[in-house]
Scaffold this motif. Structure first.
Motif, PDB file in Angstrom:
ATOM      1  N   GLU A 186      47.540 -55.421 -21.375  1.00 20.35           N
ATOM      2  CA  GLU A 186      47.650 -54.601 -20.175  1.00 20.35           C
ATOM      3  C   GLU A 186      47.026 -53.236 -20.436  1.00 20.35           C
ATOM      4  OE1 GLU A 186      48.618 -55.859 -17.453  1.00 20.35           O
ATOM      5  OE2 GLU A 186      49.343 -57.763 -18.259  1.00 20.35           O
ATOM      6  N   LEU A 187      45.700 -53.207 -20.525  1.00 19.74           N
ATOM      7  CA  LEU A 187      45.010 -51.971 -20.893  1.00 19.74           C
ATOM      8  C   LEU A 187      45.121 -50.930 -19.789  1.00 19.74           C
ATOM      9  CD1 LEU A 187      43.249 -50.450 -22.896  1.00 19.74           C
ATOM     10  CD2 LEU A 187      41.237 -51.545 -21.889  1.00 19.74           C
ATOM     11  N   THR A 188      45.061 -51.353 -18.515  1.00 21.45           N
ATOM     12  CA  THR A 188      45.109 -50.404 -17.405  1.00 21.45           C
ATOM     13  C   THR A 188      46.444 -49.681 -17.358  1.00 21.45           C
ATOM     14  OG1 THR A 188      43.598 -51.817 -16.147  1.00 21.45           O
ATOM     15  CG2 THR A 188      44.809 -50.144 -14.926  1.00 21.45           C
ATOM     16  N   GLU A 189      47.561 -50.426 -17.539  1.00 17.96           N
ATOM     17  CA  GLU A 189      48.883 -49.799 -17.529  1.00 17.96           C
ATOM     18  C   GLU A 189      49.024 -48.811 -18.677  1.00 17.96           C
ATOM     19  OE1 GLU A 189      48.191 -52.838 -17.023  1.00 17.96           O
ATOM     20  OE2 GLU A 189      49.183 -53.517 -15.178  1.00 17.96           O
ATOM     21  N   LEU A 190      48.541 -49.179 -19.857  1.00 14.39           N
ATOM     22  CA  LEU A 190      48.605 -48.291 -21.006  1.00 14.39           C
ATOM     23  C   LEU A 190      47.740 -47.058 -20.763  1.00 14.39           C
ATOM     24  CD1 LEU A 190      49.559 -47.742 -23.879  1.00 14.39           C
ATOM     25  CD2 LEU A 190      47.628 -49.092 -24.721  1.00 14.39           C
ATOM     26  N   PHE A 191      46.599 -47.243 -20.136  1.00 13.37           N
ATOM     27  CA  PHE A 191      45.711 -46.136 -19.816  1.00 13.37           C
ATOM     28  C   PHE A 191      46.396 -45.153 -18.870  1.00 13.37           C
ATOM     29  CE2 PHE A 191      42.544 -44.535 -16.713  1.00 13.37           C
ATOM     30  CZ  PHE A 191      41.802 -43.727 -17.551  1.00 13.37           C
ATOM     31  N   ASP A 192      47.086 -45.662 -17.850  1.00 18.81           N
ATOM     32  CA  ASP A 192      47.779 -44.796 -16.906  1.00 18.81           C
ATOM     33  C   ASP A 192      48.908 -44.021 -17.592  1.00 18.81           C
ATOM     34  OD1 ASP A 192      46.149 -45.622 -14.859  1.00 18.81           O
ATOM     35  OD2 ASP A 192      47.479 -47.226 -14.200  1.00 18.81           O
ATOM     36  N   GLU A 193      49.624 -44.671 -18.502  1.00 20.77           N
ATOM     37  CA  GLU A 193      50.690 -43.986 -19.241  1.00 20.77           C
ATOM     38  C   GLU A 193      50.126 -42.836 -20.080  1.00 20.77           C
ATOM     39  OE1 GLU A 193      52.810 -46.806 -21.553  1.00 20.77           O
ATOM     40  OE2 GLU A 193      53.444 -48.018 -19.832  1.00 20.77           O
ATOM     41  N   VAL A 194      48.990 -43.078 -20.719  1.00 20.16           N
ATOM     42  CA  VAL A 194      48.369 -42.041 -21.536  1.00 20.16           C
ATOM     43  C   VAL A 194      47.935 -40.866 -20.661  1.00 20.16           C
ATOM     44  CG1 VAL A 194      46.363 -41.500 -22.973  1.00 20.16           C
ATOM     45  CG2 VAL A 194      47.646 -43.601 -23.362  1.00 20.16           C
ATOM     46  N   LEU A 195      47.405 -41.144 -19.481  1.00 20.70           N
ATOM     47  CA  LEU A 195      46.975 -40.079 -18.587  1.00 20.70           C
ATOM     48  C   LEU A 195      48.154 -39.242 -18.126  1.00 20.70           C
ATOM     49  CD1 LEU A 195      44.248 -41.584 -16.208  1.00 20.70           C
ATOM     50  CD2 LEU A 195      43.931 -39.967 -18.076  1.00 20.70           C
ATOM     51  N   ILE A 196      49.268 -39.899 -17.786  1.00 25.03           N
ATOM     52  CA  ILE A 196      50.467 -39.175 -17.337  1.00 25.03           C
ATOM     53  C   ILE A 196      51.001 -38.280 -18.452  1.00 25.03           C
ATOM     54  CG2 ILE A 196      52.849 -39.453 -16.595  1.00 25.03           C
ATOM     55  CD1 ILE A 196      51.984 -42.028 -15.188  1.00 25.03           C
ATOM     56  N   GLN A 197      51.029 -38.771 -19.664  1.00 28.22           N
ATOM     57  CA  GLN A 197      51.530 -37.990 -20.800  1.00 28.22           C
ATOM     58  C   GLN A 197      50.617 -36.827 -21.123  1.00 28.22           C
ATOM     59  OE1 GLN A 197      51.926 -40.797 -23.993  1.00 28.22           O
ATOM     60  NE2 GLN A 197      53.557 -41.961 -22.976  1.00 28.22           N
ATOM     61  N   SER A 198      49.324 -36.956 -20.811  1.00 19.98           N
ATOM     62  CA  SER A 198      48.354 -35.921 -21.174  1.00 19.98           C
ATOM     63  C   SER A 198      48.295 -34.811 -20.142  1.00 19.98           C
ATOM     64  CB  SER A 198      46.963 -36.540 -21.344  1.00 19.98           C
ATOM     65  OG  SER A 198      46.988 -37.542 -22.341  1.00 19.98           O
ATOM     66  N   VAL A 199      48.803 -35.071 -18.927  1.00 21.64           N
ATOM     67  CA  VAL A 199      48.724 -34.070 -17.859  1.00 21.64           C
ATOM     68  C   VAL A 199      49.729 -32.946 -18.124  1.00 21.64           C
ATOM     69  CG1 VAL A 199      49.087 -33.674 -15.420  1.00 21.64           C
ATOM     70  CG2 VAL A 199      47.905 -35.730 -16.186  1.00 21.64           C
TER      71      VAL A 199
END
Length: 266
Positions: A253-266
């Protein structure tokens, strides 16, 4: 290959990984004999009584970006260590096979340095297009990252001094790193090309030291580094970033992991 690697992410797959690695080594040995490859270290004796007697010189001036067996070997070694908790000694082939494997992978890195230095221009655009495809972000995990990991394995398993000597010889930079009484009195024919090759070789050494893509880096950290690296080049939309993320073995689930990383980085 990515689909096969993504399946082998649990200790229960240890036997299957050993089988794939064994078949990779067997196929590599057969291929080495067919192309008449000679090991870099000619005084190295065959280990465990194995009948492996390659002959003929290594083609130092030939290059191919198509090394699927080498990358299968690298990928399954990584899966065995990171997911199955197997030791490096359990999954490594014999030393002589590693020398041969290292030669082909190292030749690609040397070739990239030569292409960027302005050599190989008479081969037309085809070779440069292969080099660009090899380094492209969408495919780097299946090409250059696996090759760098395989070189890292070779550095750990083989004689480090001999590896550095081989590195200098393949880049044809022996004279650049001789000092004092050992320094060469003749100047290189093309200083600009030589300087570009020196930079390429030093960059390769840095990659071997710091890159951890297949050496236990967590999935979140891996995606985070790729997102940050991409954003340093400019602004990208969400879809542009996701389209440029390479496929990763073991991450379904690369897209879900990508979204989590973006949220944590904001």
């Amino acid at each position: 290959m990515t689909n096969l690697l993504s399946v082998c992410t649990s200790p229960s797959e240890s036997d299957h990984i050993r089988l794939v690695l064994s078949e990779c080594v067997r196929a590599l040995r057969s291929w080495f004999r067919m192309i008449q490859v000679q090991i870099v270290k000619p005084f190295l004796e065959p280990l465990n009584g194995e009948e492996f007697t390659p002959s003929g010189p290594i083609p130092r001036h030939e290059i191919t970006f198509h090394l699927p067996l080498h990358r299968y070997l690298a990928g399954f070694i990584s899966q065995a260590i990171n997911y199955c908790r197997m030791s490096l000694e359990e999954v490594l082939p014999s030393e002589e096979v590693l020398w041969c494997v290292m030669e082909h992978v190292l030749r690609i890195q040397v070739g990239i340095g030569e292409i960027l230095s302005g050599l190989w221009v008479r081969n037309g655009y085809s070779l440069r297009s292969q080099e660009e495809f090899y380094l492209q972000g969408q495919y780097c995990n299946q090409c250059v990252d696996l090759d760098i990991f395989l070189l890292q394995v070779c550095v750990m398993a083989l004689d480090s001094d001999l590896f550095l000597t081989t590195l200098l010889q393949r880049y044809k930079l022996d004279s650049w790193f001789k000092f004092g009484d050992f320094a060469s009195s003749t100047q290189p024919a093309d200083t600009d090309v030589q300087q570009a090759l020196v930079e390429s070789m030093l960059n390769l050494i840095l990659q071997l030291v710091y890159q951890r893509m297949y050496m236990g880096l967590s999935e979140e950290r891996m995606v985070h580094l790729e997102v940050v690296t991409k954003l340093t080049m400019g602004d990208f939309t969400h879809s542009q970033l996701t389209d440029n993320l390479p496929e990763k073995p073991g991450i379904s689930e690369l897209t879900e992991l990508f979204d989590e990383v973006l949220i944590q980085s904001v």
